[in-house]
Scaffold this active site. Sequence first.
Site, PDB file in Angstrom:
ATOM      1  N   HIS A 126       0.830  -1.194   0.000  1.00  0.00           N
ATOM      2  CA  HIS A 126       0.000   0.000   0.000  1.00  0.00           C
ATOM      3  C   HIS A 126       0.872   1.253   0.000  1.00  0.00           C
ATOM      4  CE1 HIS A 126      -3.778  -2.106   0.637  1.00  0.00           C
ATOM      5  NE2 HIS A 126      -3.169  -2.859   1.538  1.00  0.00           N
ATOM      6  N   LYS A 193      19.421  -5.825   7.793  1.00  0.00           N
ATOM      7  CA  LYS A 193      20.731  -5.368   7.338  1.00  0.00           C
ATOM      8  C   LYS A 193      21.648  -6.579   7.231  1.00  0.00           C
ATOM      9  CE  LYS A 193      20.633  -0.691   9.319  1.00  0.00           C
ATOM     10  NZ  LYS A 193      19.210  -0.703   9.617  1.00  0.00           N
ATOM     11  N   ARG A 196      26.474 -10.673   8.092  1.00  0.00           N
ATOM     12  CA  ARG A 196      27.613 -11.507   7.710  1.00  0.00           C
ATOM     13  C   ARG A 196      27.722 -11.515   6.192  1.00  0.00           C
ATOM     14  NH1 ARG A 196      28.392 -11.238  12.307  1.00  0.00           N
ATOM     15  NH2 ARG A 196      28.938 -12.859  13.836  1.00  0.00           N
TER      16      ARG A 196
END
Length: 239
Positions: A126, A193, A196
């Site tokens: 949306h 994020k 490794r």
Amino acid sequence: MSIVKRAVGRLLHRGWAYAKAAGAVSPLSPADYRFRRLGDGACLSFPVGAIFGEAWIEIGDHTLVGERVSISAGMGPGVDLGPDSIVRIGRGCSIGRGSHIVGHQSIDIGDDVFTGPYVYITDQNHVYDDPEMPIGRQWPRNNPVSIGSGSWLGTGAIILPGTRIGRQSVVAGGAVVRGEFPDHSVVAGVPAKIVRRFSPDEGWTAPRLGGPAAGPDGGERMVRTEADGRAVRRLAAHD
């Protein structure tokens, strides 16, 4: 427990096992589904989740779709979505029970991708461009999604529109993922994020946070690394 109750219990369990076997969807027993492609050895476990737009859905050979997994193309049944497939799941995949794959433009899931249960993958979201109109009434926006071969998505991961995950990558359970991630990444968090990365020279390592920052005298600077969870202090020569 009475003899009658035990007997009824055995019958119920045997009946449920038979229903699961008989109700599974496969190329040999497709029910009323008409997938763009349902590969050899592929199976959608019973009870089957919500499936519609299957004419725009491809499922590769020997892919196992768990119980109550919903796979959809388009807003609802009976809509012509054009000549091309929209949701493509590769060969040898395993989609965990209770997961949802909701495609409107393009979702590509590579070969040998495994997911935990209750994973959500969508290429549409949306928008809230108009602050006066209810968000649910604003026309949603699409952005293709691709998940590289050999990847693993942990329980409850959410893959949002525009996400591109490279090969042999890991998405941690509960992560909310949007953006582009290279091959051999481990991503985690909300928002997700990289935690490794793999390189042939160093193996699996954590990314450095920030970069070298000169101290006020131009001599001392701090470099932060997650490799051992500590800040590593270094002295740098004057330029």
